[in-house]
Design a protein around this motif. Sequence first.
Motif, PDB file in Angstrom:
ATOM      1  N   UNK A 386       0.846  -1.200   0.000  1.00 43.40           N
ATOM      2  CA  UNK A 386       0.000   0.000   0.000  1.00 43.40           C
ATOM      3  C   UNK A 386       0.873   1.239   0.000  1.00 43.40           C
ATOM      4  N   UNK A 387       0.365   2.304  -0.614  1.00 41.22           N
ATOM      5  CA  UNK A 387       1.054   3.588  -0.725  1.00 41.22           C
ATOM      6  C   UNK A 387       0.052   4.699  -0.435  1.00 41.22           C
ATOM      7  N   UNK A 388       0.555   5.931  -0.312  1.00 45.94           N
ATOM      8  CA  UNK A 388      -0.351   7.073  -0.275  1.00 45.94           C
ATOM      9  C   UNK A 388      -0.347   7.757  -1.641  1.00 45.94           C
ATOM     10  N   UNK A 389      -1.126   8.824  -1.774  1.00 49.07           N
ATOM     11  CA  UNK A 389      -1.312   9.459  -3.079  1.00 49.07           C
ATOM     12  C   UNK A 389      -0.024  10.043  -3.650  1.00 49.07           C
ATOM     13  N   UNK A 390       0.929  10.377  -2.778  1.00 47.16           N
ATOM     14  CA  UNK A 390       2.173  10.971  -3.259  1.00 47.16           C
ATOM     15  C   UNK A 390       2.962  10.055  -4.177  1.00 47.16           C
ATOM     16  N   UNK A 391       2.705   8.749  -4.102  1.00 44.27           N
ATOM     17  CA  UNK A 391       3.428   7.780  -4.936  1.00 44.27           C
ATOM     18  C   UNK A 391       2.727   7.522  -6.260  1.00 44.27           C
ATOM     19  N   UNK A 392       1.586   8.167  -6.475  1.00 42.12           N
ATOM     20  CA  UNK A 392       0.803   7.860  -7.681  1.00 42.12           C
ATOM     21  C   UNK A 392       1.388   8.486  -8.937  1.00 42.12           C
ATOM     22  N   UNK A 393       1.356   7.717  -9.991  1.00 43.31           N
ATOM     23  CA  UNK A 393       1.536   8.183 -11.359  1.00 43.31           C
ATOM     24  C   UNK A 393       0.920   7.109 -12.245  1.00 43.31           C
ATOM     25  N   UNK A 394       0.431   7.459 -13.432  1.00 37.25           N
ATOM     26  CA  UNK A 394      -0.163   6.435 -14.306  1.00 37.25           C
ATOM     27  C   UNK A 394       0.806   5.287 -14.590  1.00 37.25           C
TER      28      UNK A 394
END
Length: 497
Positions: A386-394
């Motif tokens: 699991x991650x938080x939103x800061x790790x998101x990229x497509x």
Amino acid sequence: MRNVFSPQMSIGQRDIADIKIDVSSRDDIPTILLGLQYIYTTIPLRDAVFKILEEVAPTKTDGEDTKVVSINKGRPGMDQWSILVLGSLRVGLNTDYDRILELANQHNTLREMLGLGCFDSDKRYRLQTLKDNIKLFTPEIMGRISTEVIRAGYQLLDLDIHLLIRGRCDSFVLKTNVHFPTDISLLFDATRVMIRICVKWDKQHALPGWRQHQHNLRQFKNLYRKLQKLKHSTSQNEDIKIAKALEIKQAYQDYIDLAGFYLVRVKAGILTLKNNHKIPEVLLTDLHTFSLHADRQIDQIRRRAILNEKIPHDEKVFSLFQPHTEWISKGKAGVPVELGLRVCIMEDSHGLILHSQVMQKTTDDKVAVPMVKATKARFPSFNACSFDKGFHSPANQTDLKALIEQVVLPKKGKLSKADQDREYAPEFKQAKKQHSAVESAINALEVHGLDKCLDHGIDAFERYVGLAVLSRNIQKLGTIKRDMERLRLLELQKLAA
């Protein structure tokens, strides 16, 4: 000649397996010692750790070449087991070398863990010995030891390491040991260091112009203090505002003029040392480095304070002594800015740190895939994270799904229908709720050493992080052992009653 640990016990020495450690204590030292005792008394774990420790050896620099010194030659150095024990305590207790020196020389249980007996009362460690030997650890060696400790932790918890391992990934800022940077303070640092170095060379080769160095530095410091105290006028009278602004500009000009005067003298001294005294270039590296720092700061102060330019962020330096320091603004309440480097950790559901990475000049979204790859290489059964939103990229959404089965990575911004179906699924929501537990691991690391790095240089920074993670896993192993021992003693009390 170095030994990992002497297999031959001396008279008065107690076997590490027989050391009595107080499991009722709430201090950190007993739990770390319990973890170390478990490593030593569990034969397969000890063999694996000792085999890795055999690679810990000093290096010798010969010109530009660095080579490892043979551990089978020379005088006996500190054994690698002692280095592991003292290094784990130094970071695990979030303390400095002076306290570790005191503990190593006076703490009876610790001395027994180091293999010292009652007839070794005159054996004393020295401060520089501790510093030199603990620095022999590398992040790679500590990572391998940490992997063995984690596997032992799973066995102690009676868990199958081949079953699914779930991780939680997050980052935090490890501060460097620096003062708050301003362009005038950085110029003051560069100038005082240049003057100090030139004075040392003056004593050897009589450089011209440094006889009154104390007066020169005092004069420069007075201008620095004057600038610190000057404030822009808040008066409604335009004439007063203009006069105050001119006074401030003149103070800045006087400050950089004097710094420039000293800089010219330093550069002349460098030429004198090179041409007249034939001093090798390598010995003048510090003078060159700090003269470049001074040049840059003079230019930036002139542009900002006198020409009213805005200095681009990528041109700024935030510490002359810790140049890897970054200005990090994570938007936390009450913490507008932090000075240091981001550190990313991967924690499992049992509080053990599976992997860590120092994030130099990078952001969360750039390390998500490397963190998962590195963790999976150490633990093949690692298959959910699991991650938080800061790790998101497509790209991360796609790449992570190819590596592990369950990816809990919330998307930034507005959700599409497919994203809503994914993030509103019960499994996703449950894992997202559990993700916040990683903050507890981060807090534990900060309490046990990773709030501020006390060592200097990027190599020492990475070593400090690796040692802190290893120490935390050893302490966690000791906590598991302590809780089991407490439960055993409680059962005995019930039987006796």
